[in-house]
Design a protein around this motif. Structure first.
Motif: not given
Lengths: 590, 194
Positions: A237-238, A261-264, A269-275, A291-297
């Motif tokens: 949901k985030l 989960h990879l898809d999550l 990652a995609a959502a953060f890329a937009g912020c 999960y931390l790398p999802a925030f790298y961008c």
């Protein structure tokens, strides 16, 4: 303006500025940055007093008992934003019993009557009820900002009243409150036409929130800049919330789910890329490191990172923080360990504030490799570091001296060595020399907390050198009355002093009674005070309120206690409102 | 580290009331009860006079008083209640998670074997698999022990040490309960096990 000293009663040749209308003074005063400056201007003469008080828009009542709500409303009739603080700081650690006081209701009632145009209300460490919130919603047409910090006494019903009643609310900021969950879907009470939210922080809420309603709210509030979610919001949901609010500047993530989960991960990652505007990140991360790398961008853009609820540890954590090269504020758990702080030191050179919290404060067996080394490294490599809160289990004088030399620009230095009376672990000496170095070097120090094994010597240094110190916290330190005397007779700018478990007695308190009126408050618990001294103090200083409390579970039978009886807790503060009438049975005003 | 020294002295058997000890060399201090570490709110506190206890005395620091049990001082360390609750919950969850994901390695000792082995309890679905694996690990030792004893009783009993430190016979409780409480395995000689 104001140059040339005082003139006598205006005679025929009165200087031109006496003729200036109030509006000019009001405009001039609007440039004064600090309330204390405005207060000083108001004390200059009657016309300035009139101009200043009538144009004051922001008011901070740092102690809700220092003045009555009516005093505040009468003196400053045009206030638009007010902040009121209640219980003493040690209430955060359970030293103040429930029912102690600091009720917000009288303030809300007075404001509703005297400040109908009020726009902002902020309460800290106060008892706020649902009735208060309902009154706020009903009384202020243009109410915009509600900030509640470390408060209690209200429930989601009260929040529902705010949501339904405050048509123009911009900020609803709930920080670390105890909120009763009445399962009212308060979020859905924001009308569909309501779009003005800029800040929504409900991170401290325990209960569930209707996600669909939240999504709709976030979607229609296009100016939303700060969104801090609570534990109930799941990770997927985030991602969808972020997609609806890519303009977000400050985000609190809420609890992460357990499994990777990879898809999550990709969704996140995609959502953060937009912020692209995200600058501040916080949240109760039970994040798995994967999960931390999802925030790298977003790392590059982050200026503030609060991982103080995150039990993440290991290389992924360090890698993540090291990417945040523009970090100014970092709050983290001691799980980062010395090596992690060394990495922070080399990557985050713009760091201004560091807080390291203990992951296992009550469990000495759970050793985490965070020592004085981490703090030394950060102090050496981060030239703008000025505020530190550091929990650790060992320290040396040498480290403190090095830190003091590296960072004379500290304004806030709070060191908490977890085990009381811990000496320098190498020399076994008290840490007097180390803390003395801090106060001697950091001439701008405004806030200091000391810990570890300390003798009266350190207090002599503090009293003599800490000229700008405004708040001092002492626990399990000192060896005689001298310690307290050094502080009260020195420390020119001292406003708040809080002491627990120190061998300080009556003499320095009475000898420095006048000092207490220059301060906001003094807290002393588990020291060596007698009731007789408190009575003497109260007699000597009528403008101080002297509150004593012995056993929080029982009524305090002051009248039957002799002068020699021990006082467990003393809370003294200056006030123009006289003794308060809402003390619980365990508190007595001497 | 001084904390180890504290724990040691706390477990020392000695005569005397809890909360008193011979004064140490002044290296480490505990909060002296008379200075007011709030362990238990008791009425005797109000009788304490204003003078600092034993302050004048020898090494001028507070009376060394090592409480027999490390009770928690109220409000110390200064961690907000809000944060405390979150930590405890998170730490417990993290521990649980780590236990679920990671291996659960326990030492296995066999009486008479020169060195110990380690097994990952999560690798096995039940007691039978565990026994078979241990047999495989220790075949050499078994035959060596049997030879040394001159063909005595070959039966080995499998025991484990649980969280409380008690020696328990393997097999009594359900497998899941076993792996969550087993800290160490011990293969005992048949003669001892009887």
């Amino acid at each position: 303006m104001g140059r040339g000293g005082s003139h006598a009663a205006p005679a025929a040749a009165s200087p031109p500025w006496h003729a200036l209308p109030d509006e000019v003074w009001e405009h001039a005063f609007s440039f004064l940055p600090a309330d204390s400056d405005r207060g000083a201007a108001a004390a200059a003469c009657r016309s300035w007093l009139r101009a200043e008080r009538r144009s004051r828009r922001r008011l901070v009542i740092a102690n809700c008992y220092a003045a009555s709500p009516q005093d505040a409303v009468d003196r400053f009739p045009s206030v638009r934003a007010v902040e009121v603080k209640g219980k003493p700081h040690f209430a955060d650690f359970g030293l103040v019993p429930p029912g102690w006081g600091a009720a917000a209701a009288p303030w809300v009632a007075a404001a509703a009557d005297g400040w109908p145009l009020l726009e902002e209300l902020s309460f800290k460490r106060m008892y706020v009820t649902d009735d208060c919130l309902e009154m706020i919603a009903a009384s202020f047409r243009n109410f915009q900002v509600l900030r509640l910090v470390s408060c209690e006494g209200f429930s989601t019903s009260g929040l529902a009243a705010i949501a339904a009643g405050c048509r123009n609310v911009r900020e609803l900021d709930l920080q670390e409150n105890e909120i009763e969950d009445c399962s009212i879907h308060w979020l859905s009470l924001f009308p569909e036409s309501f779009t003005s939210l800029v800040t929504l922080n409900f991170s401290c809420l325990e209960g569930d929130v209707d996600i669909t309603v939240l999504e709709r709210l976030v979607t229609r509030c296009r100016n939303l800049k700060t969104l801090k979610l609570n534990n109930a919001i799941p990770l997927d949901k985030l991602a969808s919330l972020l997609r609806k609010a890519p303009q977000i500047v400050e985000l609190g993530t809420g609890r992460f789910s357990a499994d990777y989960h990879l898809d999550l991960f990709s969704k996140l990652a995609a959502a953060f890329a937009g912020c692209k505007s995200l600058r501040r990140l916080s949240g109760a991360w039970d994040a798995v490191p994967e999960y931390l790398p999802a925030f790298y961008c977003v790392c590059e853009g982050l200026t503030s990172l609060n991982l103080s609820y995150a039990t993440v540890r290991g290389p992924e954590l360090v890698k993540f923080i090291s990417r945040c090269k523009n970090l100014q504020l970092l709050w983290v758990m001691d799980l980062i360990e010395d090596h992690g702080l060394a990495a922070v030191a080399s990557s985050c050179n713009k760091l201004q504030e560091l807080r390291v919290f203990p992951s296992a404060p009550f469990d000495a067996a759970e050793q985490v490799s965070l020592t004085e080394r981490g703090l030394v490294d950060v102090s050496a490599s981060c030239p703008m570091l000025e505020s530190v809160l550091y929990f650790c289990r060992r320290m040396t004088n040498e480290a403190l001296i090095t830190i003091a030399k590296n960072r004379p620009n500290f304004t806030c230095f709070r060191l908490c060595i977890i085990e009381p009376h811990t000496p320098d672990y190498i020399t076994h000496q008290p840490l007097d020399a180390g803390f003395s170095a801090i106060v001697e070097s950091c001439k701008g120090l405004r806030r200091l907390s000391v810990s570890g094994l300390l003798t009266d010597r350190v207090f002599r240094s503090i009293g003599a050198h800490a000229d700008r110190l405004e708040m001092l916290s002492i626990a399990f330190a000192g060896n005689s009355d001298l310690g307290l005397h050094y502080i009260l007779s020195g420390c020119k700018s001292l406003k708040k002093l809080e002491i627990r478990d120190c061998p300080f007695g009556d003499k320095p308190l009475l000898a420095n009674a006048a000092k207490l009126e220059t301060m906001r408050s003094l807290w002393m618990s588990s020291c060596s005070l007698t009731l007789g001294a408190c009575r003497q103090l109260a007699r000597k200083m009528p403008r101080l309120s002297v509150e004593v409390m012995n056993d929080p579970r029982r009524a305090c039978p002051l009248d039957s206690l002799t002068d020699e009886s021990h006082v467990e807790t003393l809370y003294v503060y200056r006030t123009i409102a006289g003794p308060r009438s809402d003390t619980p049975a365990c508190v007595q005003i001497v | 580290m001084e904390i180890d020294a504290d724990n040691l002295s706390a477990t020392e058997l000695r005569l005397g009331l809890p909360g008193t000890s011979s004064s140490s060399d002044g290296v480490t201090r505990k909060p002296s009860p008379s200075v007011g570490a709030k362990r238990a709110l008791d009425d005797t506190r109000s009788e304490t006079s204003g003078t600092s206890p034993a302050a004048g005395a020898d090494d001028d620091h507070d009376a060394a008083a090592a409480p027999a049990t490390k009770a928690q001082v109220v409000g110390w360390p200064p961690v907000r209640a809000y944060r405390k609750n979150t930590f405890q919950a998170a730490a417990a969850a993290a521990k649980r998670k780590a236990e679920q994901q990671g291996g659960l390695y326990v030492k296995v000792s066999m009486d008479g074997a020169p060195y110990l082995r380690k097994v990952d309890l999560r690798m096995y679905k039940g007691y039978r698999e565990l026994r078979e694996a241990l047999d495989a690990l220790f075949t050499n030792s078994v035959s060596a022990a049997a030879a040394a004893e001159g063909g005595g009783d070959h039966q080995h009993a499998l025991a484990y040490e649980d969280k409380d430190g008690d020696l328990m016979l393997v097999g009594d409780v359900p497998w899941d309960m076993f792996i969550s409480s087993c800290k160490k395995l011990r293969i005992m000689k048949g003669s001892e096990a009887r």
